[in-house]
Design an enzyme around this catalytic site. Sequence first.
Site, PDB file in Angstrom:
ATOM      1  N   HIS A   2      -1.078 -19.148  14.037  1.00  0.00           N
ATOM      2  CA  HIS A   2      -2.499 -18.914  14.229  1.00  0.00           C
ATOM      3  C   HIS A   2      -2.926 -18.154  15.381  1.00  0.00           C
ATOM      4  O   HIS A   2      -2.250 -18.563  16.291  1.00  0.00           O
ATOM      5  CB  HIS A   2      -3.418 -20.128  14.142  1.00  0.00           C
ATOM      6  CG  HIS A   2      -4.883 -19.909  13.628  1.00  0.00           C
ATOM      7  ND1 HIS A   2      -5.564 -19.543  14.675  1.00  0.00           N
ATOM      8  CD2 HIS A   2      -5.373 -19.625  12.609  1.00  0.00           C
ATOM      9  CE1 HIS A   2      -6.821 -19.421  14.221  1.00  0.00           C
ATOM     10  NE2 HIS A   2      -6.809 -19.297  12.951  1.00  0.00           N
TER      11      HIS A   2
ATOM     12  N   ASP B  76      -4.193 -23.055   5.708  1.00  0.00           N
ATOM     13  CA  ASP B  76      -3.763 -22.525   4.282  1.00  0.00           C
ATOM     14  C   ASP B  76      -2.569 -22.983   3.782  1.00  0.00           C
ATOM     15  O   ASP B  76      -2.350 -23.026   2.622  1.00  0.00           O
ATOM     16  CB  ASP B  76      -3.778 -20.830   4.195  1.00  0.00           C
ATOM     17  CG  ASP B  76      -4.998 -20.278   4.733  1.00  0.00           C
ATOM     18  OD1 ASP B  76      -5.890 -20.609   3.945  1.00  0.00           O
ATOM     19  OD2 ASP B  76      -4.889 -19.368   5.519  1.00  0.00           O
TER      20      ASP B  76
HETATM   21  N1  CMC Z   1       6.478 -16.415  10.063  1.00  0.00           N
HETATM   22  C1  CMC Z   1       7.248 -16.000  10.802  1.00  0.00           C
HETATM   23  N2  CMC Z   1       7.056 -15.557  12.274  1.00  0.00           N
HETATM   24  C2  CMC Z   1       5.868 -15.432  12.402  1.00  0.00           C
HETATM   25  C3  CMC Z   1       4.818 -15.968  11.679  1.00  0.00           C
HETATM   26  C4  CMC Z   1       5.109 -16.417  10.478  1.00  0.00           C
HETATM   27  N3  CMC Z   1       3.994 -17.026   9.684  1.00  0.00           N
HETATM   28  N4  CMC Z   1       3.527 -15.706  12.413  1.00  0.00           N
HETATM   29  C5  CMC Z   1       3.892 -15.086  13.568  1.00  0.00           C
HETATM   30  N5  CMC Z   1       5.202 -15.076  13.686  1.00  0.00           N
HETATM   31  C6  CMC Z   1       5.990 -14.673  14.957  1.00  0.00           C
HETATM   32  C7  CMC Z   1       5.967 -12.916  15.031  1.00  0.00           C
HETATM   33  O1  CMC Z   1       7.093 -12.317  14.298  1.00  0.00           O
HETATM   34  C8  CMC Z   1       5.971 -12.829  16.401  1.00  0.00           C
HETATM   35  O2  CMC Z   1       7.029 -13.073  17.050  1.00  0.00           O
HETATM   36  P1  CMC Z   1       7.601 -12.226  18.128  1.00  0.00           P
HETATM   37  O3  CMC Z   1       6.907 -12.619  19.352  1.00  0.00           O
HETATM   38  O4  CMC Z   1       9.243 -12.351  18.399  1.00  0.00           O
HETATM   39  O5  CMC Z   1       7.091 -10.541  17.961  1.00  0.00           O
HETATM   40  C9  CMC Z   1       5.111 -14.219  17.033  1.00  0.00           C
HETATM   41  O6  CMC Z   1       5.385 -15.259  15.771  1.00  0.00           O
HETATM   42  C10 CMC Z   1       3.563 -14.073  17.193  1.00  0.00           C
HETATM   43  O7  CMC Z   1       2.999 -13.580  16.105  1.00  0.00           O
HETATM   44  P2  CMC Z   1       1.667 -12.617  16.135  1.00  0.00           P
HETATM   45  O8  CMC Z   1       1.832 -11.665  14.877  1.00  0.00           O
HETATM   46  O9  CMC Z   1       1.716 -11.793  17.120  1.00  0.00           O
HETATM   47  O10 CMC Z   1       0.583 -13.374  16.053  1.00  0.00           O
HETATM   48  P3  CMC Z   1      -0.825 -13.040  15.770  1.00  0.00           P
HETATM   49  O11 CMC Z   1      -1.716 -14.087  16.539  1.00  0.00           O
HETATM   50  O12 CMC Z   1      -1.197 -11.615  16.058  1.00  0.00           O
HETATM   51  O13 CMC Z   1      -0.937 -13.537  14.156  1.00  0.00           O
HETATM   52  C11 CMC Z   1      -1.200 -14.641  12.266  1.00  0.00           C
HETATM   53  C12 CMC Z   1      -1.529 -14.822  13.694  1.00  0.00           C
HETATM   54  C13 CMC Z   1      -1.908 -15.927  11.525  1.00  0.00           C
HETATM   55  C14 CMC Z   1      -1.844 -13.285  11.422  1.00  0.00           C
HETATM   56  C15 CMC Z   1       0.339 -14.826  11.856  1.00  0.00           C
HETATM   57  O14 CMC Z   1       0.771 -15.936  12.367  1.00  0.00           O
HETATM   58  C16 CMC Z   1       0.767 -14.822  10.398  1.00  0.00           C
HETATM   59  O15 CMC Z   1       0.883 -13.920   9.814  1.00  0.00           O
HETATM   60  N6  CMC Z   1       0.807 -15.929   9.595  1.00  0.00           N
HETATM   61  C17 CMC Z   1       1.072 -15.952   8.326  1.00  0.00           C
HETATM   62  C18 CMC Z   1      -0.190 -15.815   7.570  1.00  0.00           C
HETATM   63  C19 CMC Z   1      -1.315 -17.093   7.440  1.00  0.00           C
HETATM   64  O16 CMC Z   1      -0.721 -17.911   7.368  1.00  0.00           O
HETATM   65  N7  CMC Z   1      -2.523 -16.393   7.666  1.00  0.00           N
HETATM   66  C20 CMC Z   1      -3.528 -17.497   7.876  1.00  0.00           C
HETATM   67  C21 CMC Z   1      -4.011 -17.931   9.016  1.00  0.00           C
HETATM   68  S1  CMC Z   1      -5.142 -19.325   9.152  1.00  0.00           S
HETATM   69  C22 CMC Z   1      -6.483 -19.040   8.142  1.00  0.00           C
HETATM   70  C23 CMC Z   1      -7.450 -17.935   8.935  1.00  0.00           C
HETATM   71  O17 CMC Z   1      -8.110 -18.467   9.952  1.00  0.00           O
HETATM   72  O18 CMC Z   1      -7.536 -16.655   8.504  1.00  0.00           O
END
Ligand code: CMC
Length: 426
Positions: free
Chosen positions: A308, A365
Amino acid sequence: MANNSITVIDNRTGNKFDFPIVQPTIGPDVVDISSFYKNTGMFTFDRGFTSTASCRSNITYIDGGAGKLMYRGYDIGYLATKKTFLDATYLLLHKELPTKEQLDNFNLELKKRSFINESMKKLFDAFPDNAHPMAILSSAVAALSAFYSDSLDMDTPEEVIEMAHRIIAKIPTIAAFSYRYSKGLPVIYPDLDKGFTENFLYMLRAYPHGYVELKPIEVEALDTIFTLHADHEQNASTTAVRVVASTQAHPYAAVSSGVGALWGRAHGGANESVIRQLEMIGSVDNVDKFIAKAKDKNDPFRLMGFGHRVYKNFDPRATILKELRDKLTDELDIDSHLLEIANKIEKIALSDEYFVKRHLYPNIDFYSGLILNALRIPKEMFAVIFVMGRTPGWIAQWVELKEQKDMKIARPRQLYLGPLERTPKS
Ligand code: CMC
């Protein structure tokens, strides 16, 4: 240099610039950089807005480190376990929890507006079989502006409230119709004798002559899910709503843009993706392989329901839903096969260095999908359920923006990395 300011030094020239620090009620202090460009001639760059407060708001507070979420100062745990979704909706709109009488009146106002114009059925008819309910929902919400075109400017508080009631009351009906049309099923009209959440489940499930099986625990569980989704400060879909609203577009356009933003897998589409992913993994024996894929930098695969932007220790909504899921396991038919896979993923991810180091915990989720599955809500309706929950938040944020006298159109700038002016060849 004032105490409540921050100084930025341009190391190239030695020039110093002061920017005021604004204090919130709680949470990190905020540097007001609205004069940054005027004073320095430079833009700021913040990919994905990770450090940017895009607005002032009194509605929802999140402390991502402490796993805290409050609507109008009330803790989410209290609202989700002691209050109903309509209480939370009223709170978001009217800034206070309702008395019994206020809640009854509010409920009545919503019931009165829960039917939709019969001509809208032609719109639903136009969609092909098996159209995704989110596709139908986003179009139908935008179309409300054509069917309810009175007072689109919302110049008076009465008009604003009328609009708020209309949207909150009609979205469940549109949502249920979207599903039934997508499956070629006859629509079921709202039943005014039923409560808000019960009526939605009824419209989704009932046979044409009205027969429906609804357990009180199912209604309660869905109501809790709605409350947990009701607002989440400046998330992507709410930001979309605010950006569109800042252009003075009418709220139906703003809310339909929120529906579009929420559909994405990284946001509200994640709950559908969680179940699809569990089904794809197929067996506990395959979990290790998929965990390895999620950790592989060269593989775009992500574990859905993990991570998140704001919560870095735990998602308080997920904690509540985990308890609810465990409670429902005894009372409803939770898919034990998918639950087994989910439990193994959760166990590994909570101890694996890759996930721990990046603060990737199960989010709302991860748990909502299995619960919605047990409530016999079809997967393609999961994001729609999220929309229904989030609508009061979008409307409250829209109203707040509308009330701010110094509101400005949202118009960010960019870091241009394209070509310099080119000389045409001829
Ligand atoms: N599985 C594997 N690796 C992950 C995941 C995941 N679900 N989420 C983040 N990472 C890794 C990402 O590859 C990155 O690694 P590195 O630092 O080595 O490059 C690190 O963690 C940080 O990720 P980010 O994409 O920079 O983080 P963000 O804050 O931009 O994204 C997120 C947050 C929720 C979009 C992301 O964690 C994600 O895609 N999760 C899966 C989708 C999901 O469950 N979404 C629902 C969110 S809760 C409901 C809502 O409020 O919308």
